[in-house]
Design a protein around this motif. Structure first.
Motif, PDB file in Angstrom:
ATOM      1  N   ARG A   1       1.326   8.824  22.577  1.00  0.00           N
ATOM      2  CA  ARG A   1       0.397   8.689  20.654  1.00  0.00           C
ATOM      3  C   ARG A   1       0.790   7.703  19.845  1.00  0.00           C
ATOM      4  NH1 ARG A   1       0.023  13.383  16.957  1.00  0.00           N
ATOM      5  NH2 ARG A   1      -2.163  13.832  16.323  1.00  0.00           N
ATOM      6  N   LYS A   2       0.190   6.977  19.236  1.00  0.00           N
ATOM      7  CA  LYS A   2       0.507   6.524  18.136  1.00  0.00           C
ATOM      8  C   LYS A   2      -0.494   6.439  16.960  1.00  0.00           C
ATOM      9  CE  LYS A   2       0.321   1.247  17.190  1.00  0.00           C
ATOM     10  NZ  LYS A   2      -0.848  -0.254  18.806  1.00  0.00           N
ATOM     11  N   GLN A   3       0.201   6.426  15.862  1.00  0.00           N
ATOM     12  CA  GLN A   3      -0.665   6.569  14.556  1.00  0.00           C
ATOM     13  C   GLN A   3      -1.651   4.994  14.323  1.00  0.00           C
ATOM     14  OE1 GLN A   3       1.033   8.911  12.338  1.00  0.00           O
ATOM     15  NE2 GLN A   3      -0.607   8.466  10.373  1.00  0.00           N
ATOM     16  N   VAL A   4      -2.556   4.712  13.819  1.00  0.00           N
ATOM     17  CA  VAL A   4      -2.664   3.709  14.032  1.00  0.00           C
ATOM     18  C   VAL A   4      -3.496   3.955  11.890  1.00  0.00           C
ATOM     19  CG1 VAL A   4      -3.666   2.906  15.685  1.00  0.00           C
ATOM     20  CG2 VAL A   4      -5.511   3.888  14.661  1.00  0.00           C
ATOM     21  N   LEU A   5      -3.688   4.595  11.685  1.00  0.00           N
ATOM     22  CA  LEU A   5      -4.554   4.666  10.136  1.00  0.00           C
ATOM     23  C   LEU A   5      -3.402   5.731   9.527  1.00  0.00           C
ATOM     24  CD1 LEU A   5      -7.741   4.538  10.608  1.00  0.00           C
ATOM     25  CD2 LEU A   5      -7.107   3.089  10.044  1.00  0.00           C
ATOM     26  N   PHE A   6      -3.400   5.674   8.277  1.00  0.00           N
ATOM     27  CA  PHE A   6      -2.427   6.308   7.907  1.00  0.00           C
ATOM     28  C   PHE A   6      -2.937   7.058   6.514  1.00  0.00           C
ATOM     29  CE2 PHE A   6      -0.021   3.440  10.193  1.00  0.00           C
ATOM     30  CZ  PHE A   6       1.156   4.944  11.252  1.00  0.00           C
ATOM     31  N   ASP A   7      -3.464   8.070   6.194  1.00  0.00           N
ATOM     32  CA  ASP A   7      -3.387   7.908   4.415  1.00  0.00           C
ATOM     33  C   ASP A   7      -4.549   7.801   4.082  1.00  0.00           C
ATOM     34  OD1 ASP A   7      -3.161  10.188   2.739  1.00  0.00           O
ATOM     35  OD2 ASP A   7      -1.879   9.394   1.955  1.00  0.00           O
TER      36      ASP A   7
ATOM     37  N   THR B   1     -10.678  11.283   2.667  1.00  0.00           N
ATOM     38  CA  THR B   1      -9.855  11.724   2.311  1.00  0.00           C
ATOM     39  C   THR B   1      -8.275  11.750   2.831  1.00  0.00           C
ATOM     40  OG1 THR B   1     -11.500  12.532   0.841  1.00  0.00           O
ATOM     41  CG2 THR B   1      -8.874  13.270   0.623  1.00  0.00           C
ATOM     42  N   ASN B   2      -7.753  11.616   3.076  1.00  0.00           N
ATOM     43  CA  ASN B   2      -6.353  11.853   3.825  1.00  0.00           C
ATOM     44  C   ASN B   2      -6.690  11.711   5.019  1.00  0.00           C
ATOM     45  OD1 ASN B   2      -5.905  14.472   1.391  1.00  0.00           O
ATOM     46  ND2 ASN B   2      -4.712  12.599   1.329  1.00  0.00           N
ATOM     47  N   LEU B   3      -7.218  10.052   5.451  1.00  0.00           N
ATOM     48  CA  LEU B   3      -7.741  10.147   7.127  1.00  0.00           C
ATOM     49  C   LEU B   3      -6.122   9.567   7.703  1.00  0.00           C
ATOM     50  CD1 LEU B   3      -9.992  10.799   9.212  1.00  0.00           C
ATOM     51  CD2 LEU B   3     -10.278   7.797   8.517  1.00  0.00           C
ATOM     52  N   ASN B   4      -6.671  10.624   9.033  1.00  0.00           N
ATOM     53  CA  ASN B   4      -5.030   9.838  10.074  1.00  0.00           C
ATOM     54  C   ASN B   4      -5.781   9.627  11.232  1.00  0.00           C
ATOM     55  OD1 ASN B   4      -1.988   9.674   8.582  1.00  0.00           O
ATOM     56  ND2 ASN B   4      -2.985  12.202   7.992  1.00  0.00           N
ATOM     57  N   HIS B   5      -5.532   8.437  12.030  1.00  0.00           N
ATOM     58  CA  HIS B   5      -5.916   8.024  13.350  1.00  0.00           C
ATOM     59  C   HIS B   5      -4.791   7.918  14.637  1.00  0.00           C
ATOM     60  CE1 HIS B   5      -9.814   8.291  15.881  1.00  0.00           C
ATOM     61  NE2 HIS B   5      -9.355   7.430  16.689  1.00  0.00           N
ATOM     62  N   TYR B   6      -5.246   8.670  15.254  1.00  0.00           N
ATOM     63  CA  TYR B   6      -4.210   8.166  16.643  1.00  0.00           C
ATOM     64  C   TYR B   6      -4.807   7.980  17.684  1.00  0.00           C
ATOM     65  CZ  TYR B   6      -2.101  11.579  13.463  1.00  0.00           C
ATOM     66  OH  TYR B   6      -1.170  11.977  12.204  1.00  0.00           O
ATOM     67  N   PHE B   7      -4.233   6.987  19.321  1.00  0.00           N
ATOM     68  CA  PHE B   7      -4.557   6.593  19.832  1.00  0.00           C
ATOM     69  C   PHE B   7      -4.199   6.984  20.881  1.00  0.00           C
ATOM     70  CE2 PHE B   7      -7.438   3.009  18.081  1.00  0.00           C
ATOM     71  CZ  PHE B   7      -8.286   3.302  18.008  1.00  0.00           C
TER      72      PHE B   7
ATOM     73  N   MET C   1     -15.758   5.067  10.288  1.00  0.00           N
ATOM     74  CA  MET C   1     -17.191   5.475   8.908  1.00  0.00           C
ATOM     75  C   MET C   1     -18.468   5.421  10.118  1.00  0.00           C
ATOM     76  SD  MET C   1     -15.608   3.996   6.022  1.00  0.00           S
ATOM     77  CE  MET C   1     -15.002   2.057   6.076  1.00  0.00           C
ATOM     78  N   GLY C   2     -18.659   4.974  10.941  1.00  0.00           N
ATOM     79  CA  GLY C   2     -19.723   5.023  11.220  1.00  0.00           C
ATOM     80  C   GLY C   2     -20.628   6.080  12.240  1.00  0.00           C
ATOM     81  N   GLY C   3     -19.573   7.024  12.675  1.00  0.00           N
ATOM     82  CA  GLY C   3     -19.519   8.045  13.766  1.00  0.00           C
ATOM     83  C   GLY C   3     -19.779   7.390  14.983  1.00  0.00           C
ATOM     84  N   LEU C   4     -18.890   6.177  15.237  1.00  0.00           N
ATOM     85  CA  LEU C   4     -19.107   5.918  16.851  1.00  0.00           C
ATOM     86  C   LEU C   4     -17.378   6.559  17.394  1.00  0.00           C
ATOM     87  CD1 LEU C   4     -19.250   1.757  15.773  1.00  0.00           C
ATOM     88  CD2 LEU C   4     -21.096   3.343  17.266  1.00  0.00           C
ATOM     89  N   ARG C   5     -16.896   7.074  16.946  1.00  0.00           N
ATOM     90  CA  ARG C   5     -16.367   7.861  17.922  1.00  0.00           C
ATOM     91  C   ARG C   5     -15.759   8.785  16.436  1.00  0.00           C
ATOM     92  NH1 ARG C   5     -12.029   4.677  19.357  1.00  0.00           N
ATOM     93  NH2 ARG C   5     -12.679   2.356  18.648  1.00  0.00           N
ATOM     94  N   SER C   6     -14.990   9.998  17.020  1.00  0.00           N
ATOM     95  CA  SER C   6     -14.480  10.930  16.424  1.00  0.00           C
ATOM     96  C   SER C   6     -13.749  11.530  15.643  1.00  0.00           C
ATOM     97  CB  SER C   6     -14.500  12.283  16.871  1.00  0.00           C
ATOM     98  OG  SER C   6     -16.002  12.637  17.854  1.00  0.00           O
ATOM     99  N   ALA C   7     -14.030  11.649  14.177  1.00  0.00           N
ATOM    100  CA  ALA C   7     -12.742  11.520  13.148  1.00  0.00           C
ATOM    101  C   ALA C   7     -12.056  12.419  13.678  1.00  0.00           C
ATOM    102  CB  ALA C   7     -12.809  11.680  11.578  1.00  0.00           C
ATOM    103  N   GLN C   8     -10.540  12.397  13.670  1.00  0.00           N
ATOM    104  CA  GLN C   8      -9.544  13.466  14.092  1.00  0.00           C
ATOM    105  C   GLN C   8      -8.650  14.039  12.864  1.00  0.00           C
ATOM    106  OE1 GLN C   8      -6.817  11.079  15.823  1.00  0.00           O
ATOM    107  NE2 GLN C   8      -7.713  10.785  17.939  1.00  0.00           N
ATOM    108  N   GLU C   9      -8.424  13.270  11.663  1.00  0.00           N
ATOM    109  CA  GLU C   9      -7.148  14.678  10.861  1.00  0.00           C
ATOM    110  C   GLU C   9      -8.112  13.276   9.201  1.00  0.00           C
ATOM    111  OE1 GLU C   9      -2.913  14.826  12.120  1.00  0.00           O
ATOM    112  OE2 GLU C   9      -2.826  14.337  10.391  1.00  0.00           O
TER     113      GLU C   9
END
Ligand SMILES: Nc1ncnc2c1ncn2[C@@H]1O[C@H](COP(=O)(O)OP(=O)(O)OP(=O)(O)O)[C@@H](O)[C@H]1O
Length: 247
Positions: free
Chosen positions: A36-42, A24-30, A70-78
């Motif tokens: 800082r760059k947003q790579v996943l948007f909502d 739900t409303n997932l955003n991700h940044y590197f 989704m695999g828990g291989l990196r931390s979800a941020q937002e």
């Protein structure tokens, strides 16, 4: 491509109606600061138990990033990301490790241990789970290798197998512990047409038998028909989500 292999077990139980994955409303940044760059948007998405979901889209559109989250291989941020009923946005390393034990992973490069035989590679996956420790894990590993058609290859080392056979060992390793979710990143990329087809049909068959959810990232249009559902990503956004495999 997924680079990491991080084994995982947690004890959550999920109801039949609850989606195995809920985003739900997932955003991700590197990066950070000015980089800082947003790579996943909502991203909003629900995936039900037993579904085979293919995620496709152009290079750089964010597929692997979403898969690794989704695999828990990196931390979800937002936003919110629930896997098997557990919120993993903001989860600590210990919680992510537990989650990862409940997921099977299949990678483009099979990532088998070259110094272990096929049986030992599959057995290793069972050794990560306490519930199998009192069982005959050798017999279980061999039975699983027989299921993927490699009963005659249990004592072979990966270097003596073809690409398709190695990927079948990877499938056996991912599914032997009966995970609720299997994540696969470009599992056919290194294979010829026939081997690629055999590999995904095998994944499909085993997943249906075990009621396992498969989430598969691919550029390979030839395998889209095995999906119950196809998700198309572009520029970090989920553009289409449907079951029409002909489009
Ligand atoms: N570790 C990282 N650090 C910084 N940027 C990254 C990192 N990983 C990915 N990216 C960037 O995030 C965006 C999404 O990449 P991602 O690998 O998720 O796309 P993809 O759709 O899986 O691509 P491909 O199909 O080529 O594997 C790209 O712009 C990529 O350059």
């Amino acid at each position: 491509m997924l680079q990491e292999y991080l084994p995982l077990t947690f004890n959550s139980t999920i109801s039949a109606v609850e989606p195995v994955i809920s985003v739900t409303n997932l955003n991700h940044y590197f990066g950070g600061g000015g980089l800082r760059k947003q790579v996943l948007f909502d991203i909003n998405l629900e995936i039900n138990a037993g579904d085979i979901v293919i995620m496709t889209g152009p290079s750089g559109s964010g597929k692997t990033t979403l898969l690794t989250l989704m695999g828990g291989l990196r931390s979800a941020q937002e936003g919110s990301l629930k896997i098997l009923g557990q919120e993993i946005c903001g989860a600590n390393k210990q919680q992510l490790t537990k989650l990862r034990r409940q997921i099977g992973y299949i990678f483009q490069a099979h990532n088998l241990m070259t110094f272990l035989t096929t049986k030992e590679n599959v057995r290793m996956s069972l050794e990560l789970h306490d519930e199998f420790l009192n069982q005959d894990i050798n017999a279980k590993a061999i039975a699983m290798l027989e299921t993927v058609g490699l009963g005659q290859r249990v004592n072979y080392y990966p270097e003596n197998l073809s690409g398709g056979q190695k990927q079948r060992v990877a499938i056996a390793r991912a599914l032997v512990s009966h995970p609720k979710i299997v994540l696969a990143d470009e599992p056919t990329a290194a294979l010829d047409k026939k081997s690629g087809r055999d590999v995904v049909e095998l994944m499909q068959k085993l997943a249906k038998e075990q009621n396992c959810t498969i989430l598969l990232v691919t550029h390979d249009n030839r395998i889209l028909d095995i999906a119950d559902r196809i998700i198309y990503m572009e520029d970090g956004q989920l553009k289409t989500d449907g079951v029409d495999v002909s489009s």
